[in-house]
Write a protein that holds these residues in place. Structure first.
Motif, PDB file in Angstrom:
ATOM      1  N   TYR A  94      -4.855   4.193   0.279  1.00 33.47           N
ATOM      2  CA  TYR A  94      -4.098   3.651   0.985  1.00 33.47           C
ATOM      3  C   TYR A  94      -3.031   3.827   2.089  1.00 33.47           C
ATOM      4  O   TYR A  94      -2.575   3.141   2.822  1.00 33.47           O
ATOM      5  N   LYS A  95      -2.597   5.017   2.479  1.00 32.68           N
ATOM      6  CA  LYS A  95      -2.383   6.354   3.674  1.00 32.68           C
ATOM      7  C   LYS A  95      -2.745   5.448   4.878  1.00 32.68           C
ATOM      8  O   LYS A  95      -2.171   4.790   5.611  1.00 32.68           O
ATOM      9  N   ALA A  96      -3.796   5.110   4.432  1.00 31.45           N
ATOM     10  CA  ALA A  96      -5.060   5.292   6.119  1.00 31.45           C
ATOM     11  C   ALA A  96      -5.361   3.818   6.471  1.00 31.45           C
ATOM     12  O   ALA A  96      -4.425   3.343   7.519  1.00 31.45           O
ATOM     13  N   TRP A  97      -4.772   3.345   5.063  1.00 31.75           N
ATOM     14  CA  TRP A  97      -5.406   1.619   5.599  1.00 31.75           C
ATOM     15  C   TRP A  97      -3.427   1.192   6.071  1.00 31.75           C
ATOM     16  O   TRP A  97      -3.129   0.033   7.154  1.00 31.75           O
ATOM     17  N   ALA A  98      -2.767   1.501   5.448  1.00 30.03           N
ATOM     18  CA  ALA A  98      -0.711   1.443   6.133  1.00 30.03           C
ATOM     19  C   ALA A  98      -0.611   2.098   7.409  1.00 30.03           C
ATOM     20  O   ALA A  98      -0.377   1.111   7.923  1.00 30.03           O
ATOM     21  N   LYS A  99      -1.234   2.989   7.378  1.00 26.48           N
ATOM     22  CA  LYS A  99      -1.734   3.105   9.017  1.00 26.48           C
ATOM     23  C   LYS A  99      -1.912   2.561  10.274  1.00 26.48           C
ATOM     24  O   LYS A  99      -1.470   2.751  11.341  1.00 26.48           O
ATOM     25  N   PHE A 100      -3.192   2.047   9.627  1.00 22.62           N
ATOM     26  CA  PHE A 100      -3.927   1.148  10.181  1.00 22.62           C
ATOM     27  C   PHE A 100      -2.888   0.240  10.769  1.00 22.62           C
ATOM     28  O   PHE A 100      -3.388  -0.912  11.607  1.00 22.62           O
ATOM     29  N   ALA A 101      -2.891  -0.984   9.070  1.00 20.31           N
ATOM     30  CA  ALA A 101      -1.808  -1.468   9.419  1.00 20.31           C
ATOM     31  C   ALA A 101      -0.485  -1.364  10.348  1.00 20.31           C
ATOM     32  O   ALA A 101      -0.055  -1.948  11.290  1.00 20.31           O
ATOM     33  N   LEU A 115       0.993  -1.101   0.007  1.00 26.61           N
ATOM     34  CA  LEU A 115       0.435  -0.026  -0.250  1.00 26.61           C
ATOM     35  C   LEU A 115       0.939   1.344  -0.093  1.00 26.61           C
ATOM     36  O   LEU A 115       0.029   2.480  -0.560  1.00 26.61           O
ATOM     37  N   THR A 116       2.262   0.938   0.178  1.00 25.19           N
ATOM     38  CA  THR A 116       2.981   2.436   1.008  1.00 25.19           C
ATOM     39  C   THR A 116       3.420   2.827  -0.484  1.00 25.19           C
ATOM     40  O   THR A 116       3.798   4.059  -0.976  1.00 25.19           O
ATOM     41  N   LYS A 117       3.800   1.502  -1.470  1.00 25.37           N
ATOM     42  CA  LYS A 117       4.189   1.916  -2.949  1.00 25.37           C
ATOM     43  C   LYS A 117       2.992   2.240  -4.095  1.00 25.37           C
ATOM     44  O   LYS A 117       3.512   3.172  -4.718  1.00 25.37           O
ATOM     45  N   ARG A 118       1.924   2.360  -3.264  1.00 23.55           N
ATOM     46  CA  ARG A 118       1.200   2.650  -4.405  1.00 23.55           C
ATOM     47  C   ARG A 118       0.470   3.793  -3.938  1.00 23.55           C
ATOM     48  O   ARG A 118       0.228   4.870  -4.926  1.00 23.55           O
ATOM     49  N   GLU A 119       0.298   4.136  -2.665  1.00 25.57           N
ATOM     50  CA  GLU A 119      -0.518   5.430  -2.392  1.00 25.57           C
ATOM     51  C   GLU A 119       1.444   6.351  -3.183  1.00 25.57           C
ATOM     52  O   GLU A 119       0.792   7.461  -3.588  1.00 25.57           O
ATOM     53  N   ASP A 120       2.474   5.992  -2.048  1.00 28.10           N
ATOM     54  CA  ASP A 120       3.359   6.924  -3.342  1.00 28.10           C
ATOM     55  C   ASP A 120       3.866   6.823  -4.556  1.00 28.10           C
ATOM     56  O   ASP A 120       4.232   8.175  -5.178  1.00 28.10           O
ATOM     57  N   ALA A 121       3.585   5.984  -5.198  1.00 21.34           N
ATOM     58  CA  ALA A 121       3.544   6.240  -6.321  1.00 21.34           C
ATOM     59  C   ALA A 121       2.305   7.490  -7.347  1.00 21.34           C
ATOM     60  O   ALA A 121       1.297   7.283  -8.543  1.00 21.34           O
ATOM     61  N   GLY A 122       1.135   7.638  -5.792  1.00 14.85           N
ATOM     62  CA  GLY A 122      -0.306   8.223  -6.535  1.00 14.85           C
ATOM     63  C   GLY A 122      -1.024   7.862  -6.825  1.00 14.85           C
ATOM     64  O   GLY A 122      -2.193   8.324  -7.972  1.00 14.85           O
ATOM     65  N   GLU A 123      -1.248   6.255  -6.983  1.00 14.42           N
ATOM     66  CA  GLU A 123      -2.049   5.317  -7.849  1.00 14.42           C
ATOM     67  C   GLU A 123      -3.321   5.826  -6.798  1.00 14.42           C
ATOM     68  O   GLU A 123      -3.861   5.993  -5.663  1.00 14.42           O
ATOM     69  N   ALA A 124      -4.288   6.200  -7.792  1.00 14.73           N
ATOM     70  CA  ALA A 124      -6.072   6.470  -7.293  1.00 14.73           C
ATOM     71  C   ALA A 124      -6.736   5.223  -6.611  1.00 14.73           C
ATOM     72  O   ALA A 124      -6.026   4.337  -7.182  1.00 14.73           O
ATOM     73  N   SER A 125      -6.895   4.821  -5.721  1.00 11.15           N
ATOM     74  CA  SER A 125      -7.686   3.802  -5.138  1.00 11.15           C
ATOM     75  C   SER A 125      -8.677   2.968  -6.051  1.00 11.15           C
ATOM     76  O   SER A 125      -9.361   3.870  -5.954  1.00 11.15           O
ATOM     77  N   THR A 126      -9.047   1.635  -5.567  1.00  8.75           N
ATOM     78  CA  THR A 126      -9.559   1.603  -6.602  1.00  8.75           C
ATOM     79  C   THR A 126     -10.829   0.452  -5.496  1.00  8.75           C
ATOM     80  O   THR A 126     -11.137   0.037  -5.152  1.00  8.75           O
ATOM     81  N   PHE A 127     -10.585   1.217  -4.100  1.00  8.62           N
ATOM     82  CA  PHE A 127     -10.975   0.486  -3.064  1.00  8.62           C
ATOM     83  C   PHE A 127     -12.122   1.019  -2.260  1.00  8.62           C
ATOM     84  O   PHE A 127     -12.467   1.073  -1.653  1.00  8.62           O
TER      85      PHE A 127
END
Length: 526
Positions: free
Chosen positions: A214-221, A190-202
């Motif tokens: 993705y950032k919020a979910w990584a923080k939860f993890a 999720l960090t990789k995708r957030e850093d790449a600026g990828e739009a969430s599919t979730f």
């Protein structure tokens, strides 16, 4: 695809309401409405469908009676949060340490049929192909299944989905190690995708309030890793420190504001405790809550509980493990309040994250702050979350302690206060007293999520809770230490007896409620 017995049973439970369950598993995947696989897979619908059952069954949201058996009549009570005025099964039940197999099987069965099965199914469809979904499912899986291993000990985890006739259990140590690895993958992905600026599919599938971030979910993890790290501090302090510091050091860190907390936002279902308490009158405020929060004159009381209808204007709790002659003797004591009359079910608070860090700092770990400041931040976060005023005065109070419990109807249930610590931080106190303060305030802030509170109580012994007066365990569970786990369930003993035997072998003691889990050691806290 062939599935093992537990997976087949899980699939049956998931599909039973819609179509019944047979041995024709290949036919189940045929859509009766004629939608082609290509159409179904547009926008990842073939993957997303498994997430809602996971969200809705970490704690069962509906039907309410299943929640009552999954959590309400076990950890919610053993944590000291709630008590029942109802003498189920003649008063010989979980609350008096005679563990009811017919109740406790729901804890296991719903976890596997809804959380574990859907995590497995999502992994089959997404791993190595759509790893954002795989990562998100792993986080939900760990959130749901750590509760199960913290209830039973050894569980089926790494072997789920195999076709062996006997499905081996993992030890709790093995489960925790795998969970740490799963969180590693999820955070990195999720960090990789957030850093790449990828739009969430979730975003449209996310029931957490994070909006698919993705950032919020990584923080939860990361914060979930911190919780699991602290759980094992007495049995493996080196690994605990490593995992806790890893959570803090990650670029997104852990929860720091109440916007970060993890909750399930249901479009339909109110917290089931609202019905169990408000309509059924089966759950009341506990004597422990009355003693501790009442002694502190805690401003959050008005959110957590309703005043008694029998004693207007007063908060009255029920002691657990007492002789119950009639439900009417205590049913008009305080019910659970506005905190559960919501469609937002909070499973991990920001306050907990601060208290975890405070304990870590107390142990000398690098937690990004000192124990005192983190402890006080935890209290402040809880007050803010609950909309309560007066946090500063509360934090500074070095006089108030828990009060004696008085049952106005049955004095035999009375007890002097047990949890005699003040609120204000005391730099001169021993680490043990400081830990008692941290866990007591963490316990208050975590209400009404009894699973985590019960685990903390078993790990630390805090807060000090009133012992039961009736113990029908037949000496397997001591009145002094209370229920340490739940014995393996009847469905497994009937369908996977060989697997249960592997679980018992890895348990380290007899299969009863008095045997301690791997992380629940008898050693000192420091």
């Amino acid at each position: 695809m062939k599935l093992n017995k537990i997976t087949k049973a899980a699939l049956c439970m998931s599909l039973l309401a819609a179509m019944g369950c047979t041995g024709d598993f290949e036919d189940i995947n045929t859509n009766p409405n004629g939608i082609t696989p290509e159409l179904f897979e547009q926008d990842f619908n073939h993957i997303k469908g498994g997430f809602a059952p996971m969200f809705n069954n970490i704690q069962v949201l509906t039907p309410e009676w299943v929640y009552q058996l999954q959590q309400g009549l076990n950890c919610d009570i053993w944590s000291g949060y709630m008590a029942t005025p109802t003498g189920f099964a003649g008063g010989i039940n979980n609350t008096t340490y005679s563990l009811v197999d017919g109740w406790n099987g729901f804890i296991w069965d719903y976890a596997y049929s809804n959380v574990m099965f859907n995590a497995y199914d999502i992994a089959q469809k997404s791993k190595g192909k759509y790893d954002q979904f795989y990562a998100l499912s792993l986080i939900l899986k760990v959130e749901g299944m750590h509760r199960l291993t913290d209830t039973f000990g050894p569980i089926i985890y790494s072997k789920f989905g195999t076709t062996d006739s006997t499905i081996e259990y993992d030890s709790q140590q093995e489960v925790y190690n795998q969970m740490f690895s799963e969180l590693d993958f999820a955070v990195a992905e999720l960090t990789k995708r957030e850093d790449a600026g990828e739009a969430s599919t979730f975003a449209t599938t996310d029931m957490s309030g994070y909006g698919g971030s993705y950032k919020a979910w990584a923080k939860f993890a990361n914060t979930l890793r911190l919780r699991l790290a602290m759980r094992i501090v007495k049995v493996n302090p080196a690994l605990a420190k490593t995992q806790a510091e890893k959570a803090i050091a990650h670029k997104y860190g852990v929860f720091t504001t109440n916007a970060d907390l993890f909750k399930v936002v249901s479009p339909v279902y109110t917290n089931p405790i609202a019905t169990i308490s408000g309509a059924w009158l089966d759950i009341r405020m506990s004597a422990d809550m009355e003693s501790i929060m009442g002694g502190y004159n805690d401003p959050r009381l008005a959110t957590y509980f309703d005043t008694s209808t029998q004693f207007p204007g007063q908060y009255k709790g029920v002691r657990t493990g007492i002789d119950i002659a009639a439900k009417s003797d205590h049913q008009d004591f305080s019910g659970i309040g506005a905190v559960v009359r919501s469609k937002e079910i909070v499973l991990f608070t920001t306050a907990e994250a601060y208290f975890l860090r405070a304990e870590g700092a107390l142990r000398g770990w690098n937690m990004g702050g000192d124990a005192k400041s983190l402890y006080e931040a935890g209290i402040a976060a809880s007050f803010e979350q609950r909309g309560a005023s007066g946090a500063a005065a509360y934090i500074a109070d070095n006089v108030k302690t828990a009060k004696a419990y008085v049952d106005p109807n049955f004095p035999v249930n009375n007890s002097p206060a047990l949890n005699n610590v003040t609120i204000a931080w005391d730099a001169a106190a021993t680490n043990e007293v400081k830990l008692q303060k941290i866990i007591t305030q963490k316990w208050i802030a975590g209400f009404p999520e009894g699973q985590e509170a019960w685990s903390d109580y078993r790990r630390t012994g805090y807060p000090k809770l009133f012992p039961v007066l009736k113990n029908y365990s037949g000496t397997t569970i001591t009145t002094e230490f209370g229920v340490r786990r739940i014995n393996f369930v009847q469905s497994e003993k009937a369908g996977n007896a060989g697997g249960v035997a592997t679980g018992v072998a890895k348990l380290g003691g007899p299969d009863n409620g008095g045997t301690r889990l791997w992380w629940d050691t008898t050693g000192a806290n420091f």
